[in-house]
Design an enzyme around this catalytic site. Structure first.
Site, PDB file in Angstrom:
ATOM      1  N   LYS A 126     -19.353  -3.382 -67.151  1.00  0.00           N
ATOM      2  CA  LYS A 126     -20.022  -2.176 -67.667  1.00  0.00           C
ATOM      3  C   LYS A 126     -21.402  -2.085 -67.047  1.00  0.00           C
ATOM      4  CE  LYS A 126     -19.294   1.156 -70.696  1.00  0.00           C
ATOM      5  NZ  LYS A 126     -18.014   1.725 -71.172  1.00  0.00           N
ATOM      6  N   ASP A 166     -19.235   7.200 -68.787  1.00  0.00           N
ATOM      7  CA  ASP A 166     -19.393   6.801 -70.194  1.00  0.00           C
ATOM      8  C   ASP A 166     -20.410   7.793 -70.757  1.00  0.00           C
ATOM      9  OD1 ASP A 166     -18.631   4.438 -72.130  1.00  0.00           O
ATOM     10  OD2 ASP A 166     -20.759   4.764 -72.474  1.00  0.00           O
TER      11      ASP A 166
HETATM   12  P1  NDP Z   1     -20.533  11.926 -73.827  1.00  0.00           P
HETATM   13  O1  NDP Z   1     -21.871  11.644 -73.266  1.00  0.00           O
HETATM   14  O2  NDP Z   1     -19.638  12.888 -73.163  1.00  0.00           O
HETATM   15  O3  NDP Z   1     -20.647  12.363 -75.354  1.00  0.00           O
HETATM   16  C1  NDP Z   1     -21.262  11.552 -76.302  1.00  0.00           C
HETATM   17  C2  NDP Z   1     -21.346  12.312 -77.597  1.00  0.00           C
HETATM   18  O4  NDP Z   1     -21.804  11.451 -78.640  1.00  0.00           O
HETATM   19  C3  NDP Z   1     -22.338  13.462 -77.537  1.00  0.00           C
HETATM   20  O5  NDP Z   1     -21.925  14.466 -78.414  1.00  0.00           O
HETATM   21  C4  NDP Z   1     -23.621  12.794 -78.018  1.00  0.00           C
HETATM   22  O6  NDP Z   1     -24.567  13.703 -78.552  1.00  0.00           O
HETATM   23  C5  NDP Z   1     -23.096  11.878 -79.074  1.00  0.00           C
HETATM   24  N1  NDP Z   1     -23.974  10.716 -79.160  1.00  0.00           N
HETATM   25  C6  NDP Z   1     -24.272   9.845 -78.185  1.00  0.00           C
HETATM   26  N2  NDP Z   1     -25.143   8.931 -78.588  1.00  0.00           N
HETATM   27  C7  NDP Z   1     -25.410   9.243 -79.846  1.00  0.00           C
HETATM   28  C8  NDP Z   1     -26.249   8.663 -80.809  1.00  0.00           C
HETATM   29  N3  NDP Z   1     -27.002   7.584 -80.552  1.00  0.00           N
HETATM   30  N4  NDP Z   1     -26.273   9.234 -82.035  1.00  0.00           N
HETATM   31  C9  NDP Z   1     -25.510  10.334 -82.298  1.00  0.00           C
HETATM   32  N5  NDP Z   1     -24.705  10.933 -81.414  1.00  0.00           N
HETATM   33  C10 NDP Z   1     -24.661  10.386 -80.211  1.00  0.00           C
HETATM   34  O7  NDP Z   1     -19.827  10.482 -73.936  1.00  0.00           O
HETATM   35  P2  NDP Z   1     -18.282  10.154 -74.123  1.00  0.00           P
HETATM   36  O8  NDP Z   1     -17.615  11.190 -74.953  1.00  0.00           O
HETATM   37  O9  NDP Z   1     -17.742   9.817 -72.802  1.00  0.00           O
HETATM   38  O10 NDP Z   1     -18.379   8.785 -74.949  1.00  0.00           O
HETATM   39  C11 NDP Z   1     -18.333   8.734 -76.369  1.00  0.00           C
HETATM   40  C12 NDP Z   1     -17.930   7.329 -76.806  1.00  0.00           C
HETATM   41  O11 NDP Z   1     -16.633   7.009 -76.285  1.00  0.00           O
HETATM   42  C13 NDP Z   1     -18.841   6.198 -76.326  1.00  0.00           C
HETATM   43  O12 NDP Z   1     -18.837   5.169 -77.294  1.00  0.00           O
HETATM   44  C14 NDP Z   1     -18.132   5.692 -75.067  1.00  0.00           C
HETATM   45  O13 NDP Z   1     -18.486   4.369 -74.772  1.00  0.00           O
HETATM   46  C15 NDP Z   1     -16.691   5.802 -75.526  1.00  0.00           C
HETATM   47  N6  NDP Z   1     -15.671   5.861 -74.474  1.00  0.00           N
HETATM   48  C16 NDP Z   1     -15.717   6.780 -73.474  1.00  0.00           C
HETATM   49  C17 NDP Z   1     -14.714   6.836 -72.527  1.00  0.00           C
HETATM   50  C18 NDP Z   1     -14.687   7.871 -71.460  1.00  0.00           C
HETATM   51  O14 NDP Z   1     -13.709   7.902 -70.722  1.00  0.00           O
HETATM   52  N7  NDP Z   1     -15.662   8.746 -71.349  1.00  0.00           N
HETATM   53  C19 NDP Z   1     -13.609   5.877 -72.551  1.00  0.00           C
HETATM   54  C20 NDP Z   1     -13.599   5.002 -73.684  1.00  0.00           C
HETATM   55  C21 NDP Z   1     -14.617   5.001 -74.593  1.00  0.00           C
HETATM   56  P3  NDP Z   1     -25.811  14.156 -77.632  1.00  0.00           P
HETATM   57  O15 NDP Z   1     -25.226  14.983 -76.543  1.00  0.00           O
HETATM   58  O16 NDP Z   1     -26.707  14.899 -78.549  1.00  0.00           O
HETATM   59  O17 NDP Z   1     -26.428  12.876 -77.130  1.00  0.00           O
HETATM   60  O1  2IT Z   2     -15.421   2.551 -72.354  1.00  0.00           O
HETATM   61  C1  2IT Z   2     -14.602   2.867 -71.459  1.00  0.00           C
HETATM   62  O2  2IT Z   2     -13.471   2.385 -71.417  1.00  0.00           O
HETATM   63  C2  2IT Z   2     -15.019   3.851 -70.462  1.00  0.00           C
HETATM   64  N1  2IT Z   2     -16.135   4.356 -70.542  1.00  0.00           N
HETATM   65  C3  2IT Z   2     -14.104   4.209 -69.336  1.00  0.00           C
HETATM   66  C4  2IT Z   2     -14.175   3.173 -68.243  1.00  0.00           C
HETATM   67  C5  2IT Z   2     -13.412   3.504 -66.984  1.00  0.00           C
HETATM   68  O3  2IT Z   2     -13.509   2.689 -66.065  1.00  0.00           O
HETATM   69  O4  2IT Z   2     -12.736   4.527 -66.904  1.00  0.00           O
END
Ligand code: NDP
Ligand code: 2IT
Length: 444
Positions: A126, A166
């Site tokens: 990561k 992420d």
């Molecule tokens: P994005 O940046 O697309 O979206 C994140 C969302 O969560 C936004 O709405 C953001 O609001 C909100 N958010 C982030 N930090 C905070 C915080 N500290 N308090 C409140 N709201 C918060 O990220 P993703 O959707 O990609 O990721 C969301 C979660 O999923 C994370 O935990 C990530 O690690 C996990 N994840 C993502 C994957 C991927 O493929 N993208 C795969 C597996 C897991 P704002 O815009 O206001 O910051």
């Molecule tokens: O938390 C996760 O698994 C991700 N943000 C996606 C990682 C990836 O390599 O697609």
């Protein structure tokens, strides 16, 4: 003292300033006790647990870039290559002001077991930076990404370490990073995933994490003789994972009534309008107040509160430690029966325990959000064979992978007498494959 307790003590002592990392390790080690107890002499001699909690390497670097006013800004970049026993390091890059070593380390540690659960050959890593893309111009984001890769390119490669998106890192950022990697190295290779469709990206990667979350939720319900049809769902977050989780939940016949960002949350009793949400978040990069302004049925509230809404199913899709013990109590009191994590470690340890004790079906993120990284691995396969698969082909593979993960975590829990404990099942199933590979590869 048991071997697990000894290693937990060691981790707490060595990483005292990294509470999120301690939390992630505590959850994993506590639930794999039966496997460790059964192999204690061998694991101790091989120092298997001491090795698995220590990253292969941690890279930390300066990221200087020039803002639109001509001022030089400096951020810190990170890449933690945690474990490559079963494949090249794989995991996202988080761009958020809260990023520090402890966050990247907990995410990298979780990624080892998640990637193992996908059944695909990917190790755990990561990275990220404390850079905040919010409010920055496209040029500033590009300047940051180019500077970030100018240092990171030395440590990554298609067979070495393959970063992806992420929080704060989406298609725009991956594009700028890919361009800079290509420019420096001259290589056109699958070094990053989540790429655009015109330059090596995979169809369905954008949707994969959210869709995968619903595929596993659906498999869980099916196993309990139920379906998504007619269910009321609360979702937190409004980013990549949340948007496509909401979309797939709706396609499966559920009504999703909430979403949130870091400033507030929406309650929309008529169901979230995904097209509007996508326009607000993916196109305009605006706040949820913009959603409420364009949707008469929606109520906007400042702060946090999605867990107060009565639901059948809760899907935390924003960030770590966003579902606390009081939220768990409210969910249970309101009749919530299922919690599946879209985010990484969104539920605190005490909240998880409370939900499980209350009979809520709970799937941890390392199993339920594995669809994103699994589809990244499918993108790597397509890049290697220089072919592109159809949306349907990738989506059906994703669905098969998520159903398989459900089967495996369910079976692992049962095998060790903890039927229905999917936290234990995920940690055990993820750990066993990595442990076997580490032992086979000798002391390294
Ligand atoms: P994005 O940046 O697309 O979206 C994140 C969302 O969560 C936004 O709405 C953001 O609001 C909100 N958010 C982030 N930090 C905070 C915080 N500290 N308090 C409140 N709201 C918060 O990220 P993703 O959707 O990609 O990721 C969301 C979660 O999923 C994370 O935990 C990530 O690690 C996990 N994840 C993502 C994957 C991927 O493929 N993208 C795969 C597996 C897991 P704002 O815009 O206001 O910051
Ligand atoms: O938390 C996760 O698994 C991700 N943000 C996606 C990682 C990836 O390599 O697609």
């Amino acid at each position: 003292m048991s071997y697990v307790d000894e290693v937990l003590e060691l981790v707490k002592k060595k990483n005292a300033a990294e509470p999120e990392f301690i939390q992630a390790v505590t959850e994993v080690l506590n639930t794999i006790r039966p496997v460790v107890d059964a192999n204690e002499a061998l694991y101790r001699k091989e120092a298997l647990l001491e090795r698995i909690v220590e990253p292969d390497r941690q890279i930390k670097f300066r990221v200087p870039w020039v803002d639109d006013k001509g001022q030089v800004q400096v951020n810190t970049g990170y890449r933690i290559q945690f474990n490559n026993a079963i494949g090249p390091y794989k995991g996202g890059l988080r761009l958020h002001p809260s990023v520090y070593t402890g966050i990247i380390k907990f995410l990298g540690f979780e990624q080892i077991f998640k990637n193992s659960l996908t059944g695909l050959p990917i190790g755990g890593g990561k990275g990220g930076s404390d850079f905040d893309p919010k409010g920055k111009s496209d040029r500033e984001v590009m300047a940051f990404c180019q500077s970030f890769i100018t240092e990171l390119y030395k440590y990554i490669g298609a067979d070495e370490d393959v970063p992806a998106g992420d929080i704060g890192t989406g298609a725009r950022e991956i594009g700028y990073m890919y361009g800079q990697y290509k420019r420096i190295t001259g290589l056109y290779e699958g070094v990053l995933t989540g790429k655009g469709l015109t330059y090596g990206g995979s169809l369905a990667r954008t949707e994969a994490t959210g869709y995968g979350l619903l595929y596993i939720t659906n498999a869980l319900l099916k196993d309990h003789n139920d379906t998504m049809q007619g269910k009321t769902v609360v979702v937190s977050g409004a980013g990549n994972v949340a948007i496509y989780a909401i979309q797939k939940a709706q396609q499966l016949g559920a009504k999703v009534v909430t979403c949130s960002d870091s400033t507030g949350w929406i309650y929309d009793p008529e169901g979230i309008d995904v097209a509007l949400l996508k326009d607000v978040k993916e196109v305009k990069r605006a706040r949820l107040t913009e959603y409420a302004a364009n949707r008469p049925s929606a109520q906007y509230h400042e702060g946090r509160g999605v867990w107060t809404i009565k639901c059948d199913i809760a899907l935390p899709c924003a960030t770590q430690n966003e579902l606390l013990i009081d939220d768990a109590k409210t969910l249970v009191a309101n009749g919530c029966k299922v919690v599946c994590e879209g985010a990484n470690m969104p539920t605190t340890l005490d909240a998880t325990e409370y939900l499980q004790k209350s009979g809520v079906l709970f799937i941890p993120g390392k199993a339920s959000n594995a669809g994103g990284v699994a589809t990244s691995a499918l993108e790597m396969s397509q890049n290697s064979e220089r072919l592109s698969w159809t949306f349907e082909e990738v989506d059906s593979k994703l669905q098969g992978i998520m159903e398989n993960i459900y089967k495996n975590i369910s079976a692992a829990a049962k095998k060790y007498g903890m039927e229905g404990n999917y936290v234990a099942g995920a940690n055990i199933a993820g750990f066993e494959k990595v442990a076997t590979a580490m032992l086979a590869q000798g002391v390294c």
